[in-house]
Design a protein around this motif. Structure first.
Motif, PDB file in Angstrom:
ATOM      1  N   MET A  91      -1.912 -23.487 -16.643  1.00 47.08           N
ATOM      2  CA  MET A  91      -0.627 -23.178 -16.831  1.00 47.08           C
ATOM      3  C   MET A  91      -0.142 -24.650 -17.646  1.00 47.08           C
ATOM      4  O   MET A  91       0.918 -24.486 -18.399  1.00 47.08           O
ATOM      5  CB  MET A  91       0.254 -23.111 -15.480  1.00 47.08           C
ATOM      6  CG  MET A  91       0.011 -21.675 -14.856  1.00 47.08           C
ATOM      7  SD  MET A  91       0.580 -21.613 -13.214  1.00 47.08           S
ATOM      8  CE  MET A  91       2.359 -22.345 -13.191  1.00 47.08           C
ATOM      9  N   PHE A  92      -0.414 -25.791 -17.046  1.00 45.19           N
ATOM     10  CA  PHE A  92      -0.151 -26.951 -18.034  1.00 45.19           C
ATOM     11  C   PHE A  92      -0.646 -26.985 -19.271  1.00 45.19           C
ATOM     12  O   PHE A  92       0.512 -27.035 -20.409  1.00 45.19           O
ATOM     13  CB  PHE A  92      -0.836 -28.062 -17.270  1.00 45.19           C
ATOM     14  CG  PHE A  92      -0.506 -29.470 -17.970  1.00 45.19           C
ATOM     15  CD1 PHE A  92       0.822 -30.067 -18.003  1.00 45.19           C
ATOM     16  CD2 PHE A  92      -1.436 -30.033 -18.940  1.00 45.19           C
ATOM     17  CE1 PHE A  92       1.084 -31.168 -18.700  1.00 45.19           C
ATOM     18  CE2 PHE A  92      -1.402 -31.042 -19.464  1.00 45.19           C
ATOM     19  CZ  PHE A  92      -0.039 -31.695 -19.254  1.00 45.19           C
ATOM     20  N   LEU A  94      -1.304 -24.100 -21.187  1.00 40.93           N
ATOM     21  CA  LEU A  94      -0.274 -23.023 -21.894  1.00 40.93           C
ATOM     22  C   LEU A  94       1.212 -23.319 -22.092  1.00 40.93           C
ATOM     23  O   LEU A  94       1.777 -23.281 -23.036  1.00 40.93           O
ATOM     24  CB  LEU A  94      -0.159 -21.584 -21.271  1.00 40.93           C
ATOM     25  CG  LEU A  94      -1.681 -20.914 -21.006  1.00 40.93           C
ATOM     26  CD1 LEU A  94      -1.597 -19.925 -20.206  1.00 40.93           C
ATOM     27  CD2 LEU A  94      -1.867 -20.326 -22.385  1.00 40.93           C
ATOM     28  N   THR A  95       1.677 -24.180 -21.243  1.00 44.34           N
ATOM     29  CA  THR A  95       2.987 -24.641 -21.268  1.00 44.34           C
ATOM     30  C   THR A  95       2.925 -25.533 -22.772  1.00 44.34           C
ATOM     31  O   THR A  95       3.968 -25.603 -23.300  1.00 44.34           O
ATOM     32  CB  THR A  95       3.322 -25.408 -20.045  1.00 44.34           C
ATOM     33  OG1 THR A  95       3.468 -24.450 -19.092  1.00 44.34           O
ATOM     34  CG2 THR A  95       4.861 -25.910 -20.264  1.00 44.34           C
ATOM     35  N   LEU A  96       2.142 -26.562 -22.881  1.00 46.93           N
ATOM     36  CA  LEU A  96       2.055 -27.660 -23.798  1.00 46.93           C
ATOM     37  C   LEU A  96       1.921 -26.577 -25.093  1.00 46.93           C
ATOM     38  O   LEU A  96       2.387 -27.057 -26.213  1.00 46.93           O
ATOM     39  CB  LEU A  96       0.808 -28.487 -23.684  1.00 46.93           C
ATOM     40  CG  LEU A  96       0.960 -29.504 -22.923  1.00 46.93           C
ATOM     41  CD1 LEU A  96      -0.221 -30.431 -22.788  1.00 46.93           C
ATOM     42  CD2 LEU A  96       2.164 -30.523 -23.014  1.00 46.93           C
ATOM     43  N   VAL A  98       2.913 -23.670 -25.744  1.00 46.36           N
ATOM     44  CA  VAL A  98       4.269 -23.035 -26.156  1.00 46.36           C
ATOM     45  C   VAL A  98       5.246 -24.261 -26.534  1.00 46.36           C
ATOM     46  O   VAL A  98       6.107 -23.991 -27.442  1.00 46.36           O
ATOM     47  CB  VAL A  98       5.142 -22.337 -24.912  1.00 46.36           C
ATOM     48  CG1 VAL A  98       6.463 -22.087 -24.983  1.00 46.36           C
ATOM     49  CG2 VAL A  98       4.279 -21.302 -24.341  1.00 46.36           C
ATOM     50  N   ILE A  99       5.168 -25.453 -25.880  1.00 44.65           N
ATOM     51  CA  ILE A  99       6.247 -26.534 -26.342  1.00 44.65           C
ATOM     52  C   ILE A  99       5.744 -26.770 -28.049  1.00 44.65           C
ATOM     53  O   ILE A  99       6.682 -26.957 -28.694  1.00 44.65           O
ATOM     54  CB  ILE A  99       6.106 -27.419 -25.447  1.00 44.65           C
ATOM     55  CG1 ILE A  99       6.761 -27.434 -24.349  1.00 44.65           C
ATOM     56  CG2 ILE A  99       6.433 -28.875 -26.101  1.00 44.65           C
ATOM     57  CD1 ILE A  99       6.439 -28.362 -23.029  1.00 44.65           C
TER      58      ILE A  99
END
Length: 123
Positions: A91-92, A94-96, A98-99
């Motif tokens: 999740m971390f 994938l969040t990076l 997306v950012i």
């Protein structure tokens, strides 16, 4: 063969299997025998799923669970811990991803690739 050909073949196979299952369940002449066959064998068909239920291995799994209960408890606890850690890490990442996508900063070496991007490339 092209990837789209394989996808079409797989979808055609599952569609045919599901339609055959639905046909046999709705016909008067085959409904009872087909239901009895499914009950005897433990087979069932749904959309993109083929299930087989069996009790053959119940004693084996029961013996494995009773063999060393503390080891089994530790084994599955470690497995749950690893799964939770892997989920948080993914999740971390994938969040990076997306950012970085919104900031338009390309990533040199991508560690984790979302599956959706590969599916869009196939279409």
């Amino acid at each position: 063969m092209l990837q789209t050909t394989w996808i079409a073949l797989i979808l055609g196979f599952w569609s045919s299997l599901y339609l055959l299952d639905a046909f046999l369940k709705t016909q008067k002449w085959s409904r009872r025998q087909y239901h009895d066959f499914q009950e005897r064998t433990g087979l069932s068909v749904s959309i993109c799923q083929f299930r087989w239920y069996s009790t053959w291995f119940n004693r084996t799994f029961l013996r494995l669970g009773q063999w060393k209960p503390n080891f089994m408890r530790l084994w599955f606890t470690v497995g749950v811990g690893f799964a939770l850690l892997a989920m948080v890490l993914s999740m971390f990442l994938l969040t990076l991803l997306v950012i970085n996508t919104f900031r338009k900063q390309p990533v040199d070496q991508q560690v984790l690739t979302p599956v959706v991007s590969h599916m869009l490339k196939l279409i």
